[in-house]
Design an enzyme around this catalytic site. Structure first.
Site, PDB file in Angstrom:
ATOM      1  N   HIS A 294     -36.083 -19.450 -35.190  1.00  0.00           N
ATOM      2  CA  HIS A 294     -36.586 -19.304 -36.549  1.00  0.00           C
ATOM      3  C   HIS A 294     -37.795 -20.236 -36.763  1.00  0.00           C
ATOM      4  O   HIS A 294     -38.831 -19.819 -37.275  1.00  0.00           O
ATOM      5  CB  HIS A 294     -35.450 -19.607 -37.537  1.00  0.00           C
ATOM      6  CG  HIS A 294     -35.872 -19.782 -38.950  1.00  0.00           C
ATOM      7  ND1 HIS A 294     -35.733 -18.791 -39.900  1.00  0.00           N
ATOM      8  CD2 HIS A 294     -36.453 -20.830 -39.595  1.00  0.00           C
ATOM      9  CE1 HIS A 294     -36.203 -19.230 -41.053  1.00  0.00           C
ATOM     10  NE2 HIS A 294     -36.638 -20.468 -40.909  1.00  0.00           N
ATOM     11  N   GLU A 295     -37.653 -21.484 -36.319  1.00  0.00           N
ATOM     12  CA  GLU A 295     -38.757 -22.451 -36.482  1.00  0.00           C
ATOM     13  C   GLU A 295     -39.974 -22.031 -35.655  1.00  0.00           C
ATOM     14  O   GLU A 295     -41.116 -22.201 -36.080  1.00  0.00           O
ATOM     15  CB  GLU A 295     -38.313 -23.868 -36.087  1.00  0.00           C
ATOM     16  CG  GLU A 295     -37.123 -24.435 -36.876  1.00  0.00           C
ATOM     17  CD  GLU A 295     -37.320 -24.420 -38.383  1.00  0.00           C
ATOM     18  OE1 GLU A 295     -38.471 -24.474 -38.842  1.00  0.00           O
ATOM     19  OE2 GLU A 295     -36.309 -24.322 -39.110  1.00  0.00           O
TER      20      GLU A 295
ATOM     21  N   HIS B  90     -41.994 -19.624 -37.614  1.00  0.00           N
ATOM     22  CA  HIS B  90     -42.946 -20.273 -38.537  1.00  0.00           C
ATOM     23  C   HIS B  90     -44.213 -20.681 -37.782  1.00  0.00           C
ATOM     24  O   HIS B  90     -45.321 -20.528 -38.260  1.00  0.00           O
ATOM     25  CB  HIS B  90     -42.326 -21.537 -39.146  1.00  0.00           C
ATOM     26  CG  HIS B  90     -41.320 -21.258 -40.218  1.00  0.00           C
ATOM     27  ND1 HIS B  90     -41.551 -20.428 -41.275  1.00  0.00           N
ATOM     28  CD2 HIS B  90     -40.069 -21.745 -40.405  1.00  0.00           C
ATOM     29  CE1 HIS B  90     -40.484 -20.398 -42.064  1.00  0.00           C
ATOM     30  NE2 HIS B  90     -39.564 -21.186 -41.555  1.00  0.00           N
TER      31      HIS B  90
ATOM     32  N   GLU C 181     -39.693 -17.352 -44.955  1.00  0.00           N
ATOM     33  CA  GLU C 181     -38.346 -17.543 -44.407  1.00  0.00           C
ATOM     34  C   GLU C 181     -37.787 -16.238 -43.857  1.00  0.00           C
ATOM     35  O   GLU C 181     -37.241 -16.198 -42.754  1.00  0.00           O
ATOM     36  CB  GLU C 181     -37.397 -18.123 -45.456  1.00  0.00           C
ATOM     37  CG  GLU C 181     -37.705 -19.561 -45.865  1.00  0.00           C
ATOM     38  CD  GLU C 181     -37.864 -20.480 -44.667  1.00  0.00           C
ATOM     39  OE1 GLU C 181     -37.044 -20.392 -43.732  1.00  0.00           O
ATOM     40  OE2 GLU C 181     -38.821 -21.280 -44.645  1.00  0.00           O
TER      41      GLU C 181
ATOM     42  N   ASP D 164     -36.846 -15.420 -40.008  1.00  0.00           N
ATOM     43  CA  ASP D 164     -35.523 -14.899 -39.636  1.00  0.00           C
ATOM     44  C   ASP D 164     -35.677 -13.643 -38.784  1.00  0.00           C
ATOM     45  O   ASP D 164     -34.975 -13.460 -37.788  1.00  0.00           O
ATOM     46  CB  ASP D 164     -34.704 -14.554 -40.890  1.00  0.00           C
ATOM     47  CG  ASP D 164     -34.091 -15.791 -41.537  1.00  0.00           C
ATOM     48  OD1 ASP D 164     -34.187 -16.881 -40.930  1.00  0.00           O
ATOM     49  OD2 ASP D 164     -33.525 -15.673 -42.637  1.00  0.00           O
TER      50      ASP D 164
HETATM   51 ZN   LIG Z   1     -37.690 -21.713 -42.257  1.00  0.00          ZN
END
Ligand SMILES: [Zn+2]
Length: 413
Positions: A275-276, A279, A352, A356
């Site tokens: 997930h990071e 980003h 977010e 995901d």
């Molecule tokens: Zn996040």
């Protein structure tokens, strides 16, 4: 004119407080009788009741605090308090810029000192009661002193620079100030992990072992080059866990809390990491930086309008000065800052969901969903916040919405 501005300030502050209280009451009533099915396996009835009571305790404190701050502003506004502090600063310093720094410093420090009992209660009563607190009074005091010093040095320094520009060239001040602020925030975004975080926490590169192997295997399969994964000792202050992505350009890094590593399986941590990385790959920090830079230009232009009208300073009962204008600006534009906050939350929640999606695409396991449920139970997050409260205040979508999206990716495969 001045009375009108004062009236506007009072009206905005009251409306803001009313709106916030209403939203918060709406939110605290929005707890279904039983735990939603999707999370019921991990979010036991017991934990659910605990989460509700935790949320209500925190709400109550934040209402007290907001009411107290509002009362303080009104007292200063109507008792000539701002003017008194203004004269006090003029007596303490002869130079204009110094006077402004002393004035703003007194206001900020006094308001923080007055809210200390609330901060103390939050850590040592509420967080303690729910088993989160690891902060000792010694850490609390050290944190306070460090953050005051940091604000004094960074805030004082940047203010001194901006004020010098203002007095040298008032006409182009807003443009030049915008340039200075952009450079400053770029530096802060880049060096936050190197300069600010080490004052409060220890960060160590992720050490060898099962987790590191798992992460490297994942990185190899997906063709990611992974450097700069750090573990932060969040357990110094709280048992809550988290992970985040920070920095820009060569200074990017992924930070995992030690508490996250302690409570999650390797698969779950890899999913959180994916997930990071999402980003990181989708350049969310950089996008955010450019958006706030564009927004700042507009804000500086509005500040310029306030600076050119001495009537604004008069609304606080003060002589015209740079700091008086800044204070009026801050008070008068509270509705605007709320709108900016909402906007940035909307964008952040979208990021977010996108991260995901990215994590799902690269892991294709229920590990992220499991990790999200576990995180929300461990942190006693509100699993069913009111949608309007989410719209205004949430930078991350509530867990059930994220699960719905993740489950959707799974079934559409
Ligand atoms: Zn996040």
């Amino acid at each position: 004119m001045e009375t009108w501005i004062t009236a506007f300030i009072v009206a905005f502050l009251l409306l803001n407080a009313l709106f916030d209280t209403w939203l918060s009451v709406l939110n605290s009533k929005h707890w279904p009788e039983s735990v939603p099915d999707r999370i019921a396996g991990v979010f036991t009835a017991d934990k659910y009741i605990k989460a509700r009571s935790y949320s209500r305790d925190r709400n109550r404190l934040s209402h007290f605090m907001s009411f107290f701050q509002l009362a303080l502003i009104f007292i200063l506004l109507f008792s000539g308090g701002f003017e008194f502090i203004d004269r006090l600063s003029a007596g303490l310093w002869s130079d204009q810029i110094g006077q402004s720094i002393v004035f703003l410093g007194i206001l900020l420090l006094a308001s923080d000192i007055l809210s200390l009992p609330f901060q103390w209660y939050s850590v040592f009563t509420i967080e303690e009661k729910y088993g989160f607190n690891k902060t000792t009074p010694k850490i609390f005091v050290a944190d306070k002193i460090k953050s005051w010093l940091m604000s004094a040095i960074l805030g004082g320094g940047i203010f001194w620079l901006l004020a010098s520009i203002y007095y040298a060239t008032p006409t182009y001040f807003w443009l030049l100030a915008w340039g200075v602020l952009t450079v400053f925030s770029l530096l802060m975004t880049m060096f936050y992990s190197n300069i600010i975080v080490p004052l409060f926490n220890r960060q160590t590169p992720l050490s060898e072992g099962e987790l590191r192997d798992g992460i490297e295997k994942f990185a190899q399969t997906n063709g990611f080059r992974l450097k700069n994964i750090y573990v932060i000792n969040g357990s110094k202050r709280s048992t809550k866990s988290n992970a985040y992505f920070t920095g820009i350009g060569p200074k990017k890094r992924i930070v995992l809390y030690d508490t996250l590593i302690e409570k999650h399986t390797t698969d779950e941590i890899v999913a959180v990491l994916a997930h990071e990385i999402g980003h990181f790959k989708m350049k969310h920090v950089t996008t955010g930086f450019f958006m706030s830079t564009a927004l700042n230009l507009g804000i500086m232009y509005l500040l310029n309008i306030v600076l050119t009208w001495p009537e604004f300073a008069g609304a606080l009962g003060m002589e015209p000065s740079l700091h008086a204008s800044l204070l009026v600006f801050a008070l008068l534009f509270s509705p605007l800052s709320m709108i900016i906050g909402i906007l940035s939350n909307v964008i952040s929640r979208r990021h977010e969901f996108a991260a995901d999606r990215f994590a799902w695409d690269h892991t294709q396991t229920p590990a992220l969903a499991d990790a999200l449920i576990k995180l929300s139970v461990d942190n006693l997050s509100n699993p069913t916040p009111h949608p309007w409260y989410v719209f205004v205040h949430y930078s991350h979508p509530p867990v059930l919405e994220r699960l719905r999206a993740l489950d959707g990716f799974g079934s559409s495969k």
